[in-house]
Each structure stands twice: as C-alpha cells, then as structure tokens.
Design an enzyme around this catalytic site. Structure first.
Site, short mmCIF file in Angstrom:
data_model
loop_
_atom_site.label_atom_id
_atom_site.label_comp_id
_atom_site.label_asym_id
_atom_site.label_seq_id
_atom_site.Cartn_x
_atom_site.Cartn_y
_atom_site.Cartn_z
CB CYS A 319 -0.88 0.09 1.35
SG CYS A 319 -2.30 0.88 0.81
NE ARG A 418 -9.20 -2.32 -0.77
CZ ARG A 418 -8.50 -2.07 0.36
NH1 ARG A 418 -7.25 -1.08 -0.22
NH2 ARG A 418 -8.11 -2.74 1.45
#
Length: 503
Positions: A319, A418
């Site tokens: 991430c 998302r």
C-alpha cells in the site's frame, strides 16, 4: 486551525511485550486462540467464532476458493476478493461451500478419444498420475473410465494410442454414489484395496474423487472451521457501488460473512451499504466495515450497523496510500485507540463489536502485539500471498522462488471501487504496487509455526486465551538502539535462514 495530536503515531516494531507471571498451566498446548468474528450482546456468544485469529485479505493475489478451503481447515477464514464479476465471486463462494473434506473435484480429466500423448502432456501439466476419463473431458462429464500410471508404459506404446483402449472402463470399476459419506468411501477403499474411489451421481456424471493417500490427512485439522452443516466457513468482499446485485448473489451462494472492501471507511457510502443490507436482510447477514484509524471512525461504523470494524490505513506492504495522499496513521497507535473505543462502546451498550487489525504486520511477533493491543483478529495479505494456496504464479527470480503479489490499488488489480470517492469509474492514480514476495511453502506448515510462536509468547505473558492477553499484557516502547539489541548482533552468522520474513 487543524487539530494536532500530541504524540507521534507508533508502529508495532516500536513495542515489546514485558513478561508476566506464568503458572505451571501456562504451556502452549493449553492456549486457546478462539475469538469472535462478529458482534454479540453481553451474555451471548458471537454467531461466528474463529478458532484462530487469522483471516486472509480481500485481494486478487491472496484470497480465492483454494485459499479459503485451506485456511478454514486451520480454523481461520478467507474473504474472497470482490474485484471480479459478481458471477465469478459467487462461484468461488459456492465452490468453498460445496467442497466436502476428502472429496476432491478432479482437475485431471480427458476424453476417451484422446491419446497417450495427451495423457503424458496432462500429467506434465498437473503432476497427477490418476486421470478421470469422462465423455466430454470435463470435471463433471459422464464417467467412462480411469487411467493410472499402471495402465500404460510410454516406452512400449505408441503415443497415438487412444485412451479408450488402455483405460480401466467404468464397468470394471468400483464407484460410490452421491450419498456416500467420507467414512463409507474410506471403508470401500480399504475393503477393496483401491487407491481411488470415484463418486458419481444417478446419471453417471463424475462428482468427486476420494483418494487413499488423503485418509490420514482427514484427522489433521482439529481446529477446522465449519458451519452447522459441516461446510467450510467463508467470507466475501463487497463494495459500496453494486451491493444491491452483489450481496444477494453472495448470500445465495452461501457466504457466511461479508466485508466492505474500502481503503477508507469513515464514509457515508459505507453507511448506505450497511443500511441497504439491514433493510433487506436484517441481522441475518453479517457485514464488516472499515477501514478506520480512530475512535470517531469506529463509532460511526458501529452505529451504522457494522458487525466488525477493520483498523488500518496505509500500513500494508503493497500500500502506498500514505505516500500518494499523506493520509493514514501508525498501525499500533490506531489499533490502541480503536480498541479503547470498542471497550467503551461495550460498557455503554452491552454490545461487543470485534475489531480487525489490517496491515503493518512485518514479523510473526507483531501478531501477538496486535492481539495484546486489542485486536480480536488479524487480516493478512503478504503473509498468505507467500503460500502454495494463494492464486498467484510461483516464479524464479535470480535463482530464488517468489510469488507474485499486487495491491488492490494497483493498475493490475484495477479495483477502482475500493478507492472510489463517487467520481469516474476508474483509478485516477495508484495506491498500491505490483511486487513479489519470497515463496514460503504450504499454508499449514507456516500457520502452525506462526501460531506456535504466538502461543509461546502468550505463555510468557501468563495468558491462556486472548481475553486474558488483552487484559493482562504489559507493553513498553523501545528505543532505536533497543531494536538493534533485539536481533543477532556483534557476531558473524553462519547462515541467515530465519523464519521471520523481512519487509
């Protein structure tokens, strides 16, 4: 003026557990790792209880039906990724729910008019020496025979020889019917000295294969997580866009629990999703929400009806949300604050809402720290991506085996839902990377080792269950030099084959 926190946000590596008193009962075999998955009222039990506090992440490169079955056998749960078509996700859920322990769907199938060359090629591809011969060569075609390594000799036969001429035909085989139980199947195998027992339906179509070699493994999973019908428990990811179509399909396929997959959960989009589920299903469908990093976010999602709340923004190994957007919080600090809010909410309302720590786990001991800080269970991506059971390719990079691993915010995943903020149906920029992780072998071997460490550390803290660990654990912040002191130092290592994996 912006609000400023007085203290910096901390990560797991900045903490250590301080040993507590250990009684003679504090041995790893006595440690109970069961933990609630969904909310429950005081005096009641959670509708779903995990036997181990591990769940696999809602990611293309981590959680499919194969991973879900493997993790359920160990006592955890997978959340099958939602960044695929509704039909495909529902089909994965259905395959998990219809999987019968010991009953294997044949993935080595061939037609009677195929040749020995086709058999050889199929064996090279799958590694399987037992091949089901079906009328159309599909997994559920009408069974016409079976081929094993004893039925042919490549050195003595023409590669163009038809399968039908050397297979064992169905009329010479012993088979089981669709109602055959695993115990009955094993009895048939042993009584008739078989290696394989095909299971067929009333029309003669192949359903499953039961193998003699699997008999011993049926007793290897004492913590297996099953529902009331002895089926594997499985979760599935949803988004805040197509939930009106996706949720019914997943529920009909048999999903035990759902989770909203979002990079940031303190949002009206999540409330609208939860409202829709409650309006149409009441409390019968369990839905987790997140991710959040503070008490306000937790309280918002809890009051919106979440069955559990995920904690963590930007801490995952793939991430890059913090780099791209400058938003997030150190995972340890976020978890400690949300756990406190969870406990306060429980005191106020008598409703316990479990929290899931998502991200920031680098070493196995970080898992124990996260559980001691208040997490009820942990969602792991990279950890599970390294195993045989993850859906990605195993590749050789400079002489070392690796598994592919990519984030849901990467262009490869294209999971715009998302990260969607109500705009265009695309990713404006990436919040995840495409990468490799070191291949680590089977899920079972690694999870067994990891949880051995967790149980051992809990004993050092005098805790025999996770509630005791949360209540009684003592933790200390450590300095940067303490981190150096904690590892091997001032020596020359003979080898560096440590079980911990580096970030």
């Amino acid at each position: 003026m912006a609000f400023y926190y007085d203290e910096p946000a901390h990560t797991f590596s900045e903490y250590l557990l301080v040993p507590g008193y250990s009684s003679k009962e504090c041995v790893p075999t006595n440690v109970d790792l069961r933990t609630p998955l969904v909310k429950f009222k005081k005096g009641e039990e959670s509708a779903i209880t995990l036997n181990i506090p591990l769940v696999s992440a809602i990611m293309q490169s981590v959680s499919d039906d194969k991973m879900a079955i493997a993790l359920s056998k160990e006592g955890g749960i997978s959340f099958i990724y939602g960044s695929q078509t509704i039909e495909n996700e529902a089909a994965m859920v259905a395959r998990v729910k219809t999987h019968r322990a010991g009953f294997v769907s044949s993935d080595s199938n061939i037609r009677p008019d195929s040749t020995l060359a086709d058999i050889v090629a199929l064996k090279e591809k799958t590694g399987h020496s037992t091949v089901a011969v079906t009328s159309d060569g599909t997994v559920n075609g009408k069974l016409e025979g079976i081929v094993t390594s004893r039925d042919y000799r490549v050195s003595r036969m023409d590669l163009n020889t038809k399968v039908s001429t050397f297979m064992t035909p169905i009329n010479e085989m012993i088979v089981g019917g669709k109602e055959t139980s695993l115990q009955e199947a094993n009895d048939i195998i042993w009584d008739n000295k078989l290696n394989t027992l095909p299971i067929i339906d009333d029309e003669g179509r192949l359903l499953y294969m039961v193998f003699r070699k699997d008999y011993a493994t049926h007793k290897e999973y004492p913590l297996e997580l099953l529902d009331s019908k002895k089926r594997h428990v499985v979760g599935a990811g949803i988004n805040t866009r197509d939930y009106a179509e996706r949720v019914p399909a997943l529920v009909n396929a048999g999903a035990d629990v759902l989770c909203i997959d979002s990079s940031e959960g303190y949002s009206e989009w999540q409330k609208l999703t939860l409202d829709w589920v409650r309006e149409h299903y009441g409390d019968t469908v369990k839905v987790g929400a997140g991710n959040v990093v503070d008490a306000e976010g937790f309280r918002y999602l809890t009051e919106a009806g979440a069955d559990f709340v995920k904690v963590g923004i930007g801490g995952g190994s793939i991430c890059i949300t913090r780099e791209q957007k400058g938003i997030g919080r150190g995972q340890a600090t976020a978890l400690i604050e949300v756990a406190k809010a969870r406990d306060e909410y429980y005191k106020e309302t008598g409703i316990y809402v479990p929290i899931c720590s998502d991200g920031g786990i680098v070493y196995d001991y970080h898992m124990t720290l996260a559980l001691a800080m208040g997490a009820d269970f942990l969602m792991l991506g990279r950890y599970f991506a390294r195993f045989d059971e993850s859906p990605t390719n195993k590749v050789n990079i400079n002489g070392n085996y690796m598994k592919e691993y990519w984030g849901e915010g990467s262009n490869r995943a294209r999971n715009w839902q998302r990260y969607d903020m109500g705009g265009a149906s695309k990713l404006s920029f990436e919040e995840g990377v495409d990468s490799y992780v070191p291949y680590a072998g089977t899920l079972k071997d690694n999870v067994t080792l990891t949880l051995s460490k967790v149980r051992s550390t809990m004993c050092n803290c005098g805790a025999l269950n996770l509630d005791d660990l949360k209540k009684n654990a003592k933790m200390t912040l450590v300095s940067s030099t303490s981190l150096v002191e904690g590892g091997a130092h001032d020596v020359i290592l003979k080898d560096n084959n440590m079980n911990n994996y580096v970030k």
